[in-house]
Scaffold this active site. Sequence first.
Site: not given
Ligand code: CP
Length: 310
Positions: A54-55, A83, A104, A132
């Site tokens: 999603r993100t 590296k 991320r 998040h």
């Molecule tokens: N909700 C969410 O962060 O989903 P993903 O881990 O698929 O990005």
Amino acid sequence: MIAGNHFMQTSDFTVEELTEILTLGSEIKKHPDRYKDVARGKILATLFYEPSTRTKFSFESAMYRLGGNVIGFSDPSTTSGAKGETLQDTMRVISYYADIAAMRHPRPYAPMEAAEGSDIPVINAGDGGNQHPTQTMTDLLTILALRGRLTNLTIGLCGDLKYGRTVHSLFDTLSRFEGNRFVMIAPEELSFPKEHIDRAEGRSPVSFTTSLEDALGDRGENQLDFLYMTRIQRERFEDISVYERLKNVFILDEEKMAQAPADMYVMHPLPRVNEITEGVDKDPRARYFEQAHNGVFVRMALIAKLLGLA
Ligand code: CP
């Protein structure tokens, strides 16, 4: 002032600034065509050192829907991080190649470290079990669309409240809006971290239970407006036998939904494993796929604001 900043946690922004982003997200959702060219010529770098559907894809979709372009990698082992390059050095260089970045990382605070070397806005797309913030903005847009307000709500947070970064960010943020209450539904081992509750300085009443059934059946002052389900985060457990013992602790099914308030919405950041049965998906109160859809609009708004384009 939102433009030019990093977006690491919602607490770096005022309630008014967060509301400004959400207002733009709602506007984009209503009139996406008006925004289809605002980021023309701009580049988003996606740096995902941990899996995501999603993100990552909603960020990429958001940038394309704003008329911009995207660069990134699908496997961090193909980058020079493998590296031994530091995240600061990586971001210093990416600053020459892109106008904005979303990162991320499995390690808490890694995007904050990377941002120290960056000349462009960096967005925290999830750092380990910490925060998040863009998921929270997605959640807020969804709550706003469903209830028309972000105040005077009772929210049940259920599942892995220890490692679940989405619930940490959501609590930190909604506790800054007036009159919200929280019901923490978790086993002892996965209870909500005390430091977040301390940081809220008593602004939001918080109650605790280990029973999902009790929380759903409450018709008193803790009657739920929203139930926010979360996955038990297998990847965060040091002792996998603890995960095995807890993995089925809460399963929301049609039988439990029959006991829930008629106007209670179910949210989930996704992905789910087994904590919501597929039978619940057709219940009109289940809104987790709509929530994932909202992620595109709110990320379009965030990119546009951080780049000073809207
Ligand atoms: N909700 C969410 O962060 O989903 P993903 O881990 O698929 O990005």
